[in-house]
Scaffold this motif. Structure first.
Motif, PDB file in Angstrom:
ATOM      1  N   ALA A 176       0.827  -1.211   0.000  1.00  0.00           N
ATOM      2  CA  ALA A 176       0.000   0.000   0.000  1.00  0.00           C
ATOM      3  C   ALA A 176       0.856   1.253   0.000  1.00  0.00           C
ATOM      4  CB  ALA A 176      -0.935  -0.003   1.212  1.00  0.00           C
ATOM      5  N   ARG A 177       1.971   1.176   0.706  1.00  0.00           N
ATOM      6  CA  ARG A 177       2.864   2.341   0.793  1.00  0.00           C
ATOM      7  C   ARG A 177       3.377   2.737  -0.584  1.00  0.00           C
ATOM      8  NH1 ARG A 177       6.055   0.880   5.445  1.00  0.00           N
ATOM      9  NH2 ARG A 177       7.564  -0.093   4.072  1.00  0.00           N
ATOM     10  N   THR A 178       3.514   1.744  -1.482  1.00  0.00           N
ATOM     11  CA  THR A 178       4.013   2.037  -2.824  1.00  0.00           C
ATOM     12  C   THR A 178       2.861   2.250  -3.816  1.00  0.00           C
ATOM     13  OG1 THR A 178       4.055  -0.281  -3.555  1.00  0.00           O
ATOM     14  CG2 THR A 178       5.997   0.526  -2.385  1.00  0.00           C
ATOM     15  N   GLY A 179       1.617   2.286  -3.297  1.00  0.00           N
ATOM     16  CA  GLY A 179       0.482   2.512  -4.190  1.00  0.00           C
ATOM     17  C   GLY A 179       0.083   1.278  -4.971  1.00  0.00           C
ATOM     18  N   THR A 180       0.328   0.107  -4.402  1.00  0.00           N
ATOM     19  CA  THR A 180       0.002  -1.135  -5.098  1.00  0.00           C
ATOM     20  C   THR A 180      -1.171  -1.829  -4.407  1.00  0.00           C
ATOM     21  OG1 THR A 180       2.310  -1.379  -5.725  1.00  0.00           O
ATOM     22  CG2 THR A 180       0.924  -3.330  -5.926  1.00  0.00           C
ATOM     23  N   ALA A 181      -2.238  -2.040  -5.161  1.00  0.00           N
ATOM     24  CA  ALA A 181      -3.437  -2.676  -4.614  1.00  0.00           C
ATOM     25  C   ALA A 181      -3.466  -4.147  -5.009  1.00  0.00           C
ATOM     26  CB  ALA A 181      -4.680  -1.973  -5.125  1.00  0.00           C
ATOM     27  N   MET A 182      -3.906  -4.989  -4.068  1.00  0.00           N
ATOM     28  CA  MET A 182      -4.080  -6.421  -4.343  1.00  0.00           C
ATOM     29  C   MET A 182      -5.511  -6.607  -4.836  1.00  0.00           C
ATOM     30  SD  MET A 182      -2.319  -7.607  -0.745  1.00  0.00           S
ATOM     31  CE  MET A 182      -1.513  -9.132  -1.162  1.00  0.00           C
ATOM     32  N   THR A 183      -5.670  -7.206  -6.008  1.00  0.00           N
ATOM     33  CA  THR A 183      -7.021  -7.384  -6.550  1.00  0.00           C
ATOM     34  C   THR A 183      -7.198  -8.830  -7.004  1.00  0.00           C
ATOM     35  OG1 THR A 183      -6.792  -7.076  -8.940  1.00  0.00           O
ATOM     36  CG2 THR A 183      -6.650  -5.073  -7.575  1.00  0.00           C
ATOM     37  N   PRO A 184      -8.447  -9.245  -7.242  1.00  0.00           N
ATOM     38  CA  PRO A 184      -8.677 -10.636  -7.679  1.00  0.00           C
ATOM     39  C   PRO A 184      -8.010 -10.967  -9.006  1.00  0.00           C
ATOM     40  CG  PRO A 184     -10.713  -9.641  -6.893  1.00  0.00           C
ATOM     41  CD  PRO A 184      -9.707  -8.546  -6.963  1.00  0.00           C
ATOM     42  N   THR A 185      -7.611  -9.941  -9.775  1.00  0.00           N
ATOM     43  CA  THR A 185      -6.948 -10.225 -11.055  1.00  0.00           C
ATOM     44  C   THR A 185      -5.464  -9.872 -11.013  1.00  0.00           C
ATOM     45  OG1 THR A 185      -7.694  -8.070 -11.857  1.00  0.00           O
ATOM     46  CG2 THR A 185      -9.009  -9.991 -12.485  1.00  0.00           C
TER      47      THR A 185
END
Ligand SMILES: [Zn+2]
Length: 401
Positions: free
Chosen positions: A270-279
């Motif tokens: 999250a700190r690097t602006g990366t979201a975990m998504t189902p894809t």
């Protein structure tokens, strides 16, 4: 009697409830990491709203700063950090690997040099258990000695010491409603893994962690070593895989019979602006999201997805606003707790294999938008993340913090 009630099994996968002194944990469970008695940037109420039943804190880091005394005087970790749910504390064993430049081991104890003031902290197995009890931990971890992947030396001496330390920890188990988990090791050799699992199982802990994996080894080695470890563990006790946080790997381990996980990935990404998504992973800083007014993930119940757009989240990261970090942390933790809840439902319905296959197919079908697979923001494996995070700098450690 086991603290774990197993409600359903599907193959080797299990769904159940773990009883602790501060409430129940639904399993399989993902535990957000609050190394320094805070899940980075989040209020405990927000962590609870993400679907988390339990958080992990690190007894080693807390002993150095702010010190066990002040936390004990505050009434324990629950009141000190404002989290009234279950807490698992890590003992510091993993820091023998992640901080190996400043940690030494002898038969009696592990000794660390504080990165803050250079003071020496000597931790015996007995002291590790006692200080976690003083912190008011619900699940106390034994002090162990893992071995890093790629070291030439045999893992046997460390594993044998882990066994002796486990017996010493067991002998001082406070037995006052707190659970004490053993940790099996055995390096990367199937025979040693099986022997270690059998040894730790015989000590009759409340639960057992599979330790010393997810430290840079190939995925197939991690899977094989986990399978052989689990085979030797008591069927009725909770099993915890330490330091794992990608969707596919988590489901693989649930399929092998693991009940609990932790990882710093949700907040670190999250700190690097990366979201975990189902894809797959979504790098929100990319220009493509500038005009994207859709929610981050359609159907996700978190505040980032129900109240804001991708364009707004991208704007927050571009402007360096801390709300971006907070919102994506809320989303990433919600993503993993929801994944575990869905896995539990699938196990109860007897369709875990189909659920896992569908999840993997979705991840394969669109690997997200990552361009740099080796970076933390990309679709890195946990091993790569660990390697990237093991720069021996306090605050930037591996999956176990
Ligand atoms: Zn969300």
């Amino acid at each position: 009697m086991s603290a774990l009630t197993i409600d359903a099994r599907d193959g080797a996968a299990r769904a159940g409830r773990l009883r602790t002194a501060h409430g129940e944990v639904r399993t399989p469970a993902f535990m957000p990491v609050g190394t320094h008695a805070t899940v980075k940037s989040l209020d405990p109420g927000e962590v609870r709203a993400c679907g988390a039943d339990i958080v992990l804190c690190n007894a080693y880091h807390l002993a150095l700063r702010p010190g066990v005394d002040i936390i004990e005087r505050a009434g324990g970790l629950h009141s000190f950090m404002g989290w009234d749910g279950p807490i698992l504390t890590d003992s510091g064993g993993f820091q023998l690997v992640s901080l190996r430049n400043v940690a030494t081991v002898d038969e009696d104890a592990a000794t660390f040099v504080s990165p803050y003031d250079g003071a020496r902290l000597r931790v015996t197995p007995e002291e590790a258990v006692r200080s976690q009890a003083r912190l008011d931990s619900d699940i106390i971890m034994c002090l162990d000695q893992p071995v890093a992947w790629g070291t030439a030396a045999s893992s046997a001496p460390a594993t044998e010491r882990t066994h002796r330390w486990a017996a010493r920890c067991r002998a001082v188990h406070p037995g006052d409603g707190r659970l004490l988990f053993g940790i099996c090791q055995g390096g990367f050799d199937a025979e040693s893994r099986a022997a270690s699992a059998a040894h730790i199982a015989a000590l009759d802990f409340d639960g057992v962690a599979v330790g010393g994996l997810s430290v840079g080894e190939p995925l197939e080695v991690m899977e094989a070593m986990t399978a052989v470890s689990v085979a030797g563990l008591p069927a009725d006790r909770p099993r915890y895989f330490m330091g794992l946080g990608t969707d596919s790997e988590l489901l693989t381990m649930v399929g092998l019979g693991i009940d609990m996980f932790d990882c710093v990935a949700p907040t670190r990404l999250a700190r690097t602006g990366t979201a975990m998504t189902p894809t797959g992973r979504m790098t929100l800083r990319r220009a493509t999201y500038r005009d994207d007014l859709r929610p981050l993930v359609e159907g996700c119940s978190c505040p980032a997805c129900t109240r804001f757009s991708r364009a707004y989240l991208r704007h927050l990261f571009a402007a360096g606003e801390i709300l971006g970090h907070r919102l994506v942390s809320l989303h990433n933790i919600t993503h993993l707790t929801a994944l575990m809840a869905a896995a539990g439902e699938a196990i109860r319905a007897g369709r875990f294999d189909a659920f896992r296959a569908a999840t993997d197919a979705r991840l394969r079908g669109d690997a997200g938008d990552c361009e740099d697979a080796a970076s933390l923001g990309g679709d890195a494996t946990t091993g790569e993340m660990w390697a990237a995070g093991s720069a021996q700098i306090p605050g930037t450690l591996g999956p176990r913090g």
